[in-house]
Design a protein around this motif. Structure first.
Motif, PDB file in Angstrom:
ATOM      1  N   THR A  92      -5.553  12.029  -4.429  1.00  0.00           N
ATOM      2  CA  THR A  92      -6.457  10.871  -4.394  1.00  0.00           C
ATOM      3  C   THR A  92      -6.863  10.465  -5.804  1.00  0.00           C
ATOM      4  O   THR A  92      -7.050   9.275  -6.079  1.00  0.00           O
ATOM      5  CB  THR A  92      -7.720  11.158  -3.553  1.00  0.00           C
ATOM      6  OG1 THR A  92      -8.469  12.231  -4.138  1.00  0.00           O
ATOM      7  CG2 THR A  92      -7.346  11.498  -2.121  1.00  0.00           C
TER       8      THR A  92
ATOM      9  N   MET B 130       0.837  -1.199   0.000  1.00  0.00           N
ATOM     10  CA  MET B 130       0.000   0.000   0.000  1.00  0.00           C
ATOM     11  C   MET B 130       0.870   1.246   0.000  1.00  0.00           C
ATOM     12  O   MET B 130       1.809   1.356   0.776  1.00  0.00           O
ATOM     13  CB  MET B 130      -0.919   0.002   1.227  1.00  0.00           C
ATOM     14  CG  MET B 130      -1.805   1.235   1.328  1.00  0.00           C
ATOM     15  SD  MET B 130      -2.922   1.226   2.747  1.00  0.00           S
ATOM     16  CE  MET B 130      -4.125  -0.001   2.231  1.00  0.00           C
TER      17      MET B 130
ATOM     18  N   PHE C  16     -12.910   4.787  -3.825  1.00  0.00           N
ATOM     19  CA  PHE C  16     -11.499   4.420  -3.928  1.00  0.00           C
ATOM     20  C   PHE C  16     -11.066   3.562  -2.748  1.00  0.00           C
ATOM     21  O   PHE C  16     -11.665   3.616  -1.670  1.00  0.00           O
ATOM     22  CB  PHE C  16     -10.606   5.672  -3.979  1.00  0.00           C
ATOM     23  CG  PHE C  16     -10.951   6.628  -5.092  1.00  0.00           C
ATOM     24  CD1 PHE C  16     -11.641   6.208  -6.216  1.00  0.00           C
ATOM     25  CD2 PHE C  16     -10.587   7.959  -5.003  1.00  0.00           C
ATOM     26  CE1 PHE C  16     -11.959   7.088  -7.242  1.00  0.00           C
ATOM     27  CE2 PHE C  16     -10.900   8.852  -6.010  1.00  0.00           C
ATOM     28  CZ  PHE C  16     -11.588   8.414  -7.136  1.00  0.00           C
ATOM     29  N   ASP C  17      -9.988   2.801  -2.950  1.00  0.00           N
ATOM     30  CA  ASP C  17      -9.432   1.973  -1.885  1.00  0.00           C
ATOM     31  C   ASP C  17      -8.399   2.785  -1.107  1.00  0.00           C
ATOM     32  O   ASP C  17      -7.209   2.483  -1.105  1.00  0.00           O
ATOM     33  CB  ASP C  17      -8.809   0.701  -2.479  1.00  0.00           C
ATOM     34  CG  ASP C  17      -8.355  -0.286  -1.402  1.00  0.00           C
ATOM     35  OD1 ASP C  17      -8.721  -0.088  -0.223  1.00  0.00           O
ATOM     36  OD2 ASP C  17      -7.638  -1.249  -1.744  1.00  0.00           O
ATOM     37  N   HIS C  18      -8.892   3.849  -0.452  1.00  0.00           N
ATOM     38  CA  HIS C  18      -8.017   4.761   0.278  1.00  0.00           C
ATOM     39  C   HIS C  18      -8.412   4.811   1.753  1.00  0.00           C
ATOM     40  O   HIS C  18      -9.593   4.759   2.092  1.00  0.00           O
ATOM     41  CB  HIS C  18      -8.116   6.182  -0.295  1.00  0.00           C
ATOM     42  CG  HIS C  18      -7.575   6.320  -1.676  1.00  0.00           C
ATOM     43  ND1 HIS C  18      -7.796   7.448  -2.453  1.00  0.00           N
ATOM     44  CD2 HIS C  18      -6.817   5.492  -2.432  1.00  0.00           C
ATOM     45  CE1 HIS C  18      -7.200   7.297  -3.617  1.00  0.00           C
ATOM     46  NE2 HIS C  18      -6.603   6.124  -3.629  1.00  0.00           N
ATOM     47  N   THR C  19      -7.396   4.916   2.608  1.00  0.00           N
ATOM     48  CA  THR C  19      -7.643   5.151   4.025  1.00  0.00           C
ATOM     49  C   THR C  19      -6.920   6.431   4.422  1.00  0.00           C
ATOM     50  O   THR C  19      -5.966   6.857   3.758  1.00  0.00           O
ATOM     51  CB  THR C  19      -7.142   3.975   4.893  1.00  0.00           C
ATOM     52  OG1 THR C  19      -5.733   3.774   4.653  1.00  0.00           O
ATOM     53  CG2 THR C  19      -7.897   2.700   4.571  1.00  0.00           C
TER      54      THR C  19
ATOM     55  N   GLN D  85      -6.110   6.926  -7.843  1.00  0.00           N
ATOM     56  CA  GLN D  85      -7.464   6.430  -7.625  1.00  0.00           C
ATOM     57  C   GLN D  85      -7.592   4.924  -7.827  1.00  0.00           C
ATOM     58  O   GLN D  85      -8.509   4.298  -7.285  1.00  0.00           O
ATOM     59  CB  GLN D  85      -8.447   7.154  -8.544  1.00  0.00           C
ATOM     60  CG  GLN D  85      -8.177   7.012 -10.026  1.00  0.00           C
ATOM     61  CD  GLN D  85      -9.081   7.907 -10.853  1.00  0.00           C
ATOM     62  OE1 GLN D  85     -10.205   7.537 -11.165  1.00  0.00           O
ATOM     63  NE2 GLN D  85      -8.599   9.091 -11.188  1.00  0.00           N
ATOM     64  N   ASN D  86      -6.688   4.331  -8.582  1.00  0.00           N
ATOM     65  CA  ASN D  86      -6.749   2.890  -8.819  1.00  0.00           C
ATOM     66  C   ASN D  86      -5.733   2.110  -7.990  1.00  0.00           C
ATOM     67  O   ASN D  86      -5.501   0.928  -8.233  1.00  0.00           O
ATOM     68  CB  ASN D  86      -6.536   2.603 -10.310  1.00  0.00           C
ATOM     69  CG  ASN D  86      -7.639   3.195 -11.173  1.00  0.00           C
ATOM     70  OD1 ASN D  86      -8.812   3.113 -10.825  1.00  0.00           O
ATOM     71  ND2 ASN D  86      -7.261   3.797 -12.286  1.00  0.00           N
ATOM     72  N   GLU D  87      -5.138   2.793  -7.020  1.00  0.00           N
ATOM     73  CA  GLU D  87      -4.131   2.179  -6.160  1.00  0.00           C
ATOM     74  C   GLU D  87      -4.581   2.223  -4.705  1.00  0.00           C
ATOM     75  O   GLU D  87      -5.114   3.244  -4.255  1.00  0.00           O
ATOM     76  CB  GLU D  87      -2.794   2.926  -6.279  1.00  0.00           C
ATOM     77  CG  GLU D  87      -2.180   2.940  -7.660  1.00  0.00           C
ATOM     78  CD  GLU D  87      -1.599   1.587  -8.018  1.00  0.00           C
ATOM     79  OE1 GLU D  87      -0.786   1.062  -7.248  1.00  0.00           O
ATOM     80  OE2 GLU D  87      -1.975   1.054  -9.082  1.00  0.00           O
ATOM     81  N   PRO D  88      -4.369   1.147  -3.939  1.00  0.00           N
ATOM     82  CA  PRO D  88      -4.650   1.231  -2.497  1.00  0.00           C
ATOM     83  C   PRO D  88      -3.625   2.159  -1.840  1.00  0.00           C
ATOM     84  O   PRO D  88      -2.419   1.988  -2.030  1.00  0.00           O
ATOM     85  CB  PRO D  88      -4.504  -0.216  -2.013  1.00  0.00           C
ATOM     86  CG  PRO D  88      -3.659  -0.889  -3.049  1.00  0.00           C
ATOM     87  CD  PRO D  88      -3.925  -0.200  -4.341  1.00  0.00           C
ATOM     88  N   CYS D  89      -4.106   3.140  -1.094  1.00  0.00           N
ATOM     89  CA  CYS D  89      -3.217   4.143  -0.492  1.00  0.00           C
ATOM     90  C   CYS D  89      -3.656   4.468   0.925  1.00  0.00           C
ATOM     91  O   CYS D  89      -4.840   4.412   1.256  1.00  0.00           O
ATOM     92  CB  CYS D  89      -3.242   5.450  -1.299  1.00  0.00           C
ATOM     93  SG  CYS D  89      -2.702   5.328  -2.994  1.00  0.00           S
ATOM     94  N   LYS D  90      -2.678   4.846   1.732  1.00  0.00           N
ATOM     95  CA  LYS D  90      -2.977   5.439   3.022  1.00  0.00           C
ATOM     96  C   LYS D  90      -2.463   6.868   3.001  1.00  0.00           C
ATOM     97  O   LYS D  90      -1.287   7.121   2.746  1.00  0.00           O
ATOM     98  CB  LYS D  90      -2.337   4.673   4.178  1.00  0.00           C
ATOM     99  CG  LYS D  90      -2.662   5.300   5.534  1.00  0.00           C
ATOM    100  CD  LYS D  90      -2.271   4.433   6.705  1.00  0.00           C
ATOM    101  CE  LYS D  90      -2.709   5.060   8.035  1.00  0.00           C
ATOM    102  NZ  LYS D  90      -2.372   4.210   9.195  1.00  0.00           N
TER     103      LYS D  90
END
Length: 282
Positions: free
Chosen positions: A22, A1, A83-86, A26-31
């Protein structure tokens, strides 16, 4: 991540930079770490009364920082629900560059993203003073500066400005290559030449750079320096419809000269697109 640090002063530009980051991933898991630093300007404390006032001011500023970070958090969560964002908020009463360096180390940050104009609304010639300070002081992490109220656009045309005077390893260029890979970008190598031909060192570095670019869409652009380098870069950005500018930062590099205070005032280089500054390993 991917770990991304976004400092904020709660200005519109700071939120725009966060929003841009973001969308970029947008297509990447990110913190995302959303950081606010606040300054407690208290005089030298000489009595218990003064100490209590200092503590009260600190608590007041700390509460305000945390409350506004919570507001920012709620906004960006709404804007990125697909999105896969935290997200994590950080509030600290410390110097901004020092705090960023510490956060980079402690949280293994991959990228710092900043707006170029602060809450004061003052548009500086190059970019906000905090952004320049961060670029100058951050050693081990790339910094992406985003212009004021810049609407997200896919960086399908990325300019990489270089003088070929330093050898670039593929690892150092990884931040540039990663973004280019995400969007199938074309990398436009911009060389502003002062001499008619490259010397031996430049020829070697040019050859190695082309090897690193294998598998990417790229083109090489040789431009004579008839004007200030800043003007050449801005003209190239407009002519080629560039969506992102990138440079490597090392001693005596182009970005070093541009962000030098006296030079900034002299050349008037304004940033109109996102600008990726990558520090070299040495």
């Amino acid at each position: 991540m991917k770990q991304i640090l976004v400092p904020t002063d709660f200005s519109n530009n700071a939120y725009s930079a966060l929003f841009y980051a973001t969308r970029l991933f947008q297509n990447e898991p990110c913190k995302f770490y959303i950081l606010n630093t606040f300054d407690v300007n208290t005089p030298v404390l000489t009595s218990r009364i003064d100490t209590s006032k200092g503590d009260l001011l600190y608590q007041q500023l700390s509460n305000e920082s945390k409350d506004r970070l919570t507001e920012t958090l709620h906004s960006i969560v709404r804007d990125t629900e697909d999105f896969d964002h935290t997200f994590e908020t950080v509030s600290v009463s410390k110097d901004l560059p020092d705090t960023i360096n510490k956060t980079i180390k402690n949280n293994h940050i991959d990228l710092v993203v900043m707006g170029t104009k602060g809450a004061s609304g003052i548009k500086e010639i190059f970019m906000g003073s905090n952004t320049v300070k961060v670029i100058q002081k951050i050693q081990n992490c790339p910094v992406l500066s985003v212009p004021d109220e810049f609407d997200f656009e896919r960086p399908v045309e990325i300019a990489f400005a270089t003088d070929f005077r330093r050898f670039y390893s593929k690892e150092e260029l990884a931040p540039l290559f990663e973004i280019a890979s995400l969007f199938g970008s074309t990398i436009r190598i911009l060389h502003i030449h002062e001499d008619e031909k490259l010397d031996g060192v430049q020829e070697h570095n040019f050859k190695k750079l082309k090897e690193h670019l294998t598998g990417f869409k790229y083109s090489i652009h040789w431009i004579s320096q008839f004007d200030q380098k800043s003007e050449v870069i801005n003209t190239f950005i407009d002519k080629m419809s560039i969506n992102m500018l990138s440079m490597l930062r090392y001693r005596y590099s182009l970005i070093e000269s541009i962000t030098h205070k006296s030079v900034v005032k002299k050349i008037g280089f304004s940033v109109t697109i996102p600008f990726l500054v990558i520090p070299t390993a040495s």
